[in-house]
Design an enzyme around this catalytic site. Sequence first.
Site, PDB file in Angstrom:
ATOM      1  N   ASP A  14       0.860  -1.174   0.000  1.00 32.97           N
ATOM      2  CA  ASP A  14       0.000   0.000   0.000  1.00 32.97           C
ATOM      3  C   ASP A  14       0.908   1.240   0.000  1.00 32.97           C
ATOM      4  O   ASP A  14       1.830   1.329   0.812  1.00 32.97           O
ATOM      5  CB  ASP A  14      -0.837  -0.078   1.286  1.00 32.97           C
ATOM      6  CG  ASP A  14      -1.839   1.044   1.410  1.00 32.97           C
ATOM      7  OD1 ASP A  14      -1.535   2.165   0.965  1.00 32.97           O
ATOM      8  OD2 ASP A  14      -2.913   0.786   1.971  1.00 32.97           O
ATOM      9  N   ALA A  66      -4.821   4.647  -7.298  1.00 30.31           N
ATOM     10  CA  ALA A  66      -6.042   5.312  -6.825  1.00 30.31           C
ATOM     11  C   ALA A  66      -7.221   4.362  -6.900  1.00 30.31           C
ATOM     12  O   ALA A  66      -7.194   3.372  -7.626  1.00 30.31           O
ATOM     13  CB  ALA A  66      -6.346   6.537  -7.687  1.00 30.31           C
ATOM     14  N   TYR A 126     -15.512  10.561  -6.157  1.00 35.43           N
ATOM     15  CA  TYR A 126     -14.263  10.275  -6.875  1.00 35.43           C
ATOM     16  C   TYR A 126     -13.629  11.583  -7.352  1.00 35.43           C
ATOM     17  O   TYR A 126     -12.461  11.879  -7.056  1.00 35.43           O
ATOM     18  CB  TYR A 126     -14.535   9.328  -8.063  1.00 35.43           C
ATOM     19  CG  TYR A 126     -13.378   9.261  -9.035  1.00 35.43           C
ATOM     20  CD1 TYR A 126     -12.169   8.695  -8.654  1.00 35.43           C
ATOM     21  CD2 TYR A 126     -13.494   9.788 -10.327  1.00 35.43           C
ATOM     22  CE1 TYR A 126     -11.099   8.649  -9.538  1.00 35.43           C
ATOM     23  CE2 TYR A 126     -12.439   9.744 -11.213  1.00 35.43           C
ATOM     24  CZ  TYR A 126     -11.235   9.183 -10.816  1.00 35.43           C
ATOM     25  OH  TYR A 126     -10.187   9.148 -11.688  1.00 35.43           O
ATOM     26  N   LYS A 159     -10.102  13.657  -6.039  1.00 37.95           N
ATOM     27  CA  LYS A 159      -9.003  14.032  -6.939  1.00 37.95           C
ATOM     28  C   LYS A 159      -8.772  15.552  -6.897  1.00 37.95           C
ATOM     29  O   LYS A 159      -7.629  16.024  -6.953  1.00 37.95           O
ATOM     30  CB  LYS A 159      -9.321  13.577  -8.368  1.00 37.95           C
ATOM     31  CG  LYS A 159      -9.240  12.066  -8.559  1.00 37.95           C
ATOM     32  CD  LYS A 159      -7.791  11.591  -8.668  1.00 37.95           C
ATOM     33  CE  LYS A 159      -7.684  10.113  -8.958  1.00 37.95           C
ATOM     34  NZ  LYS A 159      -6.327   9.673  -9.289  1.00 37.95           N
ATOM     35  N   PHE A 195     -26.183   3.855 -22.192  1.00 36.53           N
ATOM     36  CA  PHE A 195     -26.747   4.626 -21.078  1.00 36.53           C
ATOM     37  C   PHE A 195     -27.250   5.978 -21.561  1.00 36.53           C
ATOM     38  O   PHE A 195     -26.533   6.977 -21.496  1.00 36.53           O
ATOM     39  CB  PHE A 195     -25.700   4.820 -19.981  1.00 36.53           C
ATOM     40  CG  PHE A 195     -25.235   3.538 -19.334  1.00 36.53           C
ATOM     41  CD1 PHE A 195     -26.078   2.447 -19.209  1.00 36.53           C
ATOM     42  CD2 PHE A 195     -23.941   3.431 -18.829  1.00 36.53           C
ATOM     43  CE1 PHE A 195     -25.653   1.267 -18.602  1.00 36.53           C
ATOM     44  CE2 PHE A 195     -23.501   2.258 -18.213  1.00 36.53           C
ATOM     45  CZ  PHE A 195     -24.363   1.176 -18.108  1.00 36.53           C
TER      46      PHE A 195
END
Length: 331
Positions: A51, A77, A143, A147, A208
């Site tokens: 990690d 990430a 998310y 960032k 979508f």
Amino acid sequence: MRLLVTGGAGYVGSVCATVLLERGHEVVVVDDLSTGNADAVPTGAEFVEGDVAEVASSVLGDGSTEPRFDGVLHFAAQSLVGESVVAPEKYWRGNVVTTIELLEAMRVSRTPKLVFSSTAATYGEPERSPITETDPTRPTNPYGATKLAIDHAITSYANAYGLAATSLRYFNVAGAYRGAGENRVVETHLIPLVLQVALGQRDKISIFGTDWPTQDGTAVRDYIHVLDLAEAHLLALGAATPGTHSIYNLGSGAGFSVREVISACQRVTGLPIAVEDAPRRAGDPAVLIASSERAIADLGWRPEHTDLDEIVADAWEFLQQLGDRSHAHRG
Ligand code: UDP
């Protein structure tokens, strides 16, 4: 240069590590293999499994000697938008807390340069197209928020400690390079999903949203070849200036609709691809196109692999090779 690549067992990290090695750099990869694959770490790179938050300080050193590394490319990430909505702690800890630990290890070890994988998701729903770096940053999911928080932290470190930092805001990365490509256990990205239909690994692709205000009613994205992205990382390392945090959007500057991507996949594979119309996915903007003018002007970067069929063909070749390799393992 001697470079630390976090997330070098993942898609973009492994392609960049491959290109860095080809250009004669020394590469150490750190990856905990939570989503990456040990086979993706390129030959020639040293691999430390772990990690980033836990191993960064021991890998980078305690500052008692000259810095061991010229720079860090930080790809590691958590990157699933949908998951970030339902399990935000995984993103605040895995992205923000981990990167602060990395920044601290860089400060202590006096590692001079950082290139960070930021994202178009920091902008949220854009007000105009193409998106420039001065446009408002209003992420619509955790998310993107994590960032963006990291981008702010990096700016503070550059100002306070002289870090030479660059954030590259990727739009839709696609394609493959020399055996390194997109191969996630949980795949959500359009091009690999469509190609999985062609490979018979999936019945059909859901579109979508077919009622977006676009030419054919499907959402438009800016697909950038992962090799062009890797080149931008090299240029960013070369241009990095102490005490400065530069931010660049990276895209090809052209938009393709979901239906155009599916047509390209049909052309490239020569195989039928079943589609179904589905509702819009929550949080998706209609159109996301980058202005990469700043990267072009400051870094001398130029996207070279902008043809959609070429991008899809490279992804297709990679997935087919992967299929052959796993058959070989089983056989
Ligand atoms: N998309 C789709 N079907 C899928 C996956 C994606 O129609 O099974 C659409 C998605 O809504 C978006 C575009 O394809 O408009 C690109 O999605 P992707 O997840 O690849 O990248 P994003 O733009 O979300 O980062």
